[in-house]
Design a protein around this motif. Structure first.
Motif, PDB file in Angstrom:
ATOM      1  N   ILE A  86      27.180 -63.367 -51.941  1.00 16.15           N
ATOM      2  CA  ILE A  86      28.098 -62.786 -52.832  1.00 16.15           C
ATOM      3  C   ILE A  86      29.524 -63.437 -52.939  1.00 16.15           C
ATOM      4  O   ILE A  86      29.967 -63.707 -51.928  1.00 16.15           O
ATOM      5  N   TYR A  87      29.994 -63.648 -54.178  1.00 16.48           N
ATOM      6  CA  TYR A  87      31.206 -64.283 -54.705  1.00 16.48           C
ATOM      7  C   TYR A  87      32.192 -63.352 -54.832  1.00 16.48           C
ATOM      8  O   TYR A  87      31.990 -62.664 -56.040  1.00 16.48           O
ATOM      9  N   ALA A 119      17.355 -73.649 -55.115  1.00 14.77           N
ATOM     10  CA  ALA A 119      17.704 -72.703 -54.472  1.00 14.77           C
ATOM     11  C   ALA A 119      18.800 -71.695 -54.912  1.00 14.77           C
ATOM     12  O   ALA A 119      19.002 -70.455 -54.366  1.00 14.77           O
ATOM     13  N   SER A 120      19.345 -71.895 -56.013  1.00 22.81           N
ATOM     14  CA  SER A 120      20.427 -70.953 -56.509  1.00 22.81           C
ATOM     15  C   SER A 120      20.024 -69.591 -56.942  1.00 22.81           C
ATOM     16  O   SER A 120      20.548 -68.728 -56.619  1.00 22.81           O
ATOM     17  N   ALA A 121      18.662 -69.506 -57.325  1.00 22.20           N
ATOM     18  CA  ALA A 121      18.224 -68.080 -57.637  1.00 22.20           C
ATOM     19  C   ALA A 121      18.059 -67.407 -56.300  1.00 22.20           C
ATOM     20  O   ALA A 121      18.478 -66.176 -56.317  1.00 22.20           O
ATOM     21  N   ARG A 179      31.874 -71.280 -55.599  1.00 17.68           N
ATOM     22  CA  ARG A 179      31.061 -71.042 -56.696  1.00 17.68           C
ATOM     23  C   ARG A 179      29.515 -71.803 -56.363  1.00 17.68           C
ATOM     24  O   ARG A 179      28.574 -71.330 -57.005  1.00 17.68           O
ATOM     25  N   ILE A 180      29.493 -73.048 -56.187  1.00 18.10           N
ATOM     26  CA  ILE A 180      28.325 -73.820 -55.891  1.00 18.10           C
ATOM     27  C   ILE A 180      27.833 -73.172 -54.669  1.00 18.10           C
ATOM     28  O   ILE A 180      26.602 -73.133 -54.731  1.00 18.10           O
ATOM     29  N   ILE A 181      28.338 -72.886 -53.530  1.00 13.14           N
ATOM     30  CA  ILE A 181      27.702 -72.199 -52.501  1.00 13.14           C
ATOM     31  C   ILE A 181      26.921 -71.185 -53.065  1.00 13.14           C
ATOM     32  O   ILE A 181      25.730 -70.611 -52.346  1.00 13.14           O
ATOM     33  N   ALA A 182      27.548 -69.960 -53.775  1.00 11.13           N
ATOM     34  CA  ALA A 182      26.854 -68.927 -54.230  1.00 11.13           C
ATOM     35  C   ALA A 182      25.697 -69.166 -55.119  1.00 11.13           C
ATOM     36  O   ALA A 182      25.072 -68.035 -55.505  1.00 11.13           O
ATOM     37  N   LEU A 195      25.406 -54.346 -51.340  1.00  5.99           N
ATOM     38  CA  LEU A 195      24.297 -54.982 -51.472  1.00  5.99           C
ATOM     39  C   LEU A 195      23.849 -55.694 -50.195  1.00  5.99           C
ATOM     40  O   LEU A 195      22.860 -56.559 -50.440  1.00  5.99           O
ATOM     41  N   SER A 196      24.355 -55.447 -48.988  1.00  4.64           N
ATOM     42  CA  SER A 196      23.869 -56.117 -47.890  1.00  4.64           C
ATOM     43  C   SER A 196      23.828 -57.653 -47.928  1.00  4.64           C
ATOM     44  O   SER A 196      22.789 -58.258 -47.769  1.00  4.64           O
ATOM     45  N   PRO A 197      24.833 -58.322 -48.362  1.00  6.20           N
ATOM     46  CA  PRO A 197      24.918 -59.928 -48.556  1.00  6.20           C
ATOM     47  C   PRO A 197      24.733 -60.463 -46.910  1.00  6.20           C
ATOM     48  O   PRO A 197      25.175 -59.875 -46.030  1.00  6.20           O
ATOM     49  N   ARG A 198      24.017 -61.464 -46.994  1.00  3.03           N
ATOM     50  CA  ARG A 198      23.995 -62.241 -45.660  1.00  3.03           C
ATOM     51  C   ARG A 198      25.233 -63.390 -45.668  1.00  3.03           C
ATOM     52  O   ARG A 198      25.726 -63.588 -44.484  1.00  3.03           O
ATOM     53  N   ILE A 199      25.746 -63.499 -46.708  1.00  2.00           N
ATOM     54  CA  ILE A 199      26.984 -64.434 -46.712  1.00  2.00           C
ATOM     55  C   ILE A 199      28.084 -63.910 -47.897  1.00  2.00           C
ATOM     56  O   ILE A 199      27.621 -63.685 -48.948  1.00  2.00           O
ATOM     57  N   LEU A 200      29.324 -63.692 -47.623  1.00  2.00           N
ATOM     58  CA  LEU A 200      30.130 -63.163 -48.314  1.00  2.00           C
ATOM     59  C   LEU A 200      31.459 -64.411 -48.623  1.00  2.00           C
ATOM     60  O   LEU A 200      31.857 -64.728 -47.566  1.00  2.00           O
ATOM     61  N   LEU A 201      31.652 -64.451 -49.907  1.00  2.00           N
ATOM     62  CA  LEU A 201      32.690 -65.720 -50.163  1.00  2.00           C
ATOM     63  C   LEU A 201      33.844 -64.984 -50.844  1.00  2.00           C
ATOM     64  O   LEU A 201      33.847 -64.435 -51.937  1.00  2.00           O
TER      65      LEU A 201
END
Length: 231
Positions: free
Chosen positions: A82-83, A73-75, A48-51, A153-159
């Protein structure tokens, strides 16, 4: 391999107790990382922090080559990261409406949304479920809807937080197939799991969250595991 996101000097406490303190955590392009650790170690909190969804006590973030505070960075992270919770929340609406939700919030036209949703339904193999109420689906079906809703949503990173918990073998196989395809499409993935052995074939790296720190696990020549400090 290019680095997308780096967290440095990441610290998090809960109710006055140090949960973890991590010197460096880097996420690379087209990289799949398994994150393991016992219950209460802080895996979900770390994701959740990473996201950008939960604030750490302190951290410096390097994103797209720019050093930022976590707050700044969060925004930006919320648009590209995406988490996916182990029990994803689905609206009391059709599968199609659930998958289209994020696109509507981004202001896409109805024509664009329709085309992207049709492609997502086909990608996840759930076209036959499109008019079903998402709340009436099985656990495996709900997870496939959640994967499709994230991918659209085409995320760069998926958690992914325990994405295959309480699934039968068939549903797990379908989830693993979608994770593999997302990685092939260029998405960087972190999978929090209690069962590393079941997902090892998909992962490039295995990190262990233990005793407040992050450790890298590697295979020794004799087939046993050795633990290497990380960051």
């Amino acid at each position: 391999m290019n680095e997308i996101l780096r967290y440095s000097e990441l610290r998090k406490s809960v109710h006055g107790r140090l949960l973890f303190e991590i010197g460096t955590l880097a996420i690379l392009e087209r990289h799949c990382v398994a994150l393991s650790g016992r219950n209460g170690a802080g895996k979900s909190t770390l994701l959740r922090i990473i996201a950008g969804l939960e604030a750490p006590d302190s951290a410096t973030v390097s994103y797209r080559g720019q050093d930022l505070s976590w707050r700044r960075a969060s925004a930006r992270l919320r648009g590209d990261v995406i988490y996916l919770h182990q029990q994803p929340y689905l609206f009391d609406r059709s599968v199609t409406d659930n998958i289209a939700y994020g696109l509507r919030r981004r202001g896409l036209s109805l024509r664009e949304i329709s085309g992207k949703v049709s492609e997502a339904l086909e990608w996840a193999g759930i076209g036959h479920l499109q008019m079903r109420n998402a709340r009436d689906l099985s656990g495996g079906e709900r997870q496939r809807v959640a994967f499709a809703r994230a991918r659209i949503l085409s995320p760069r990173i998926l958690l992914l937080d325990e994405p295959t918990s309480n699934m039968d073998s068939e549903s797990r196989g379908q989830a693993y197939g979608m994770i593999r395809r997302l990685k092939e499409e260029g998405v960087s993935i972190i999978v929090a799991t209690h069962e590393y052995h079941t997902i090892a074939h998909l992962c490039d790296e295995h990190l262990l969250l233990q005793a407040g720190g992050l450790q890298q696990q590697d295979a020794a020549e004799d087939g046993e595991r050795k633990i290497i400090p990380y960051g």
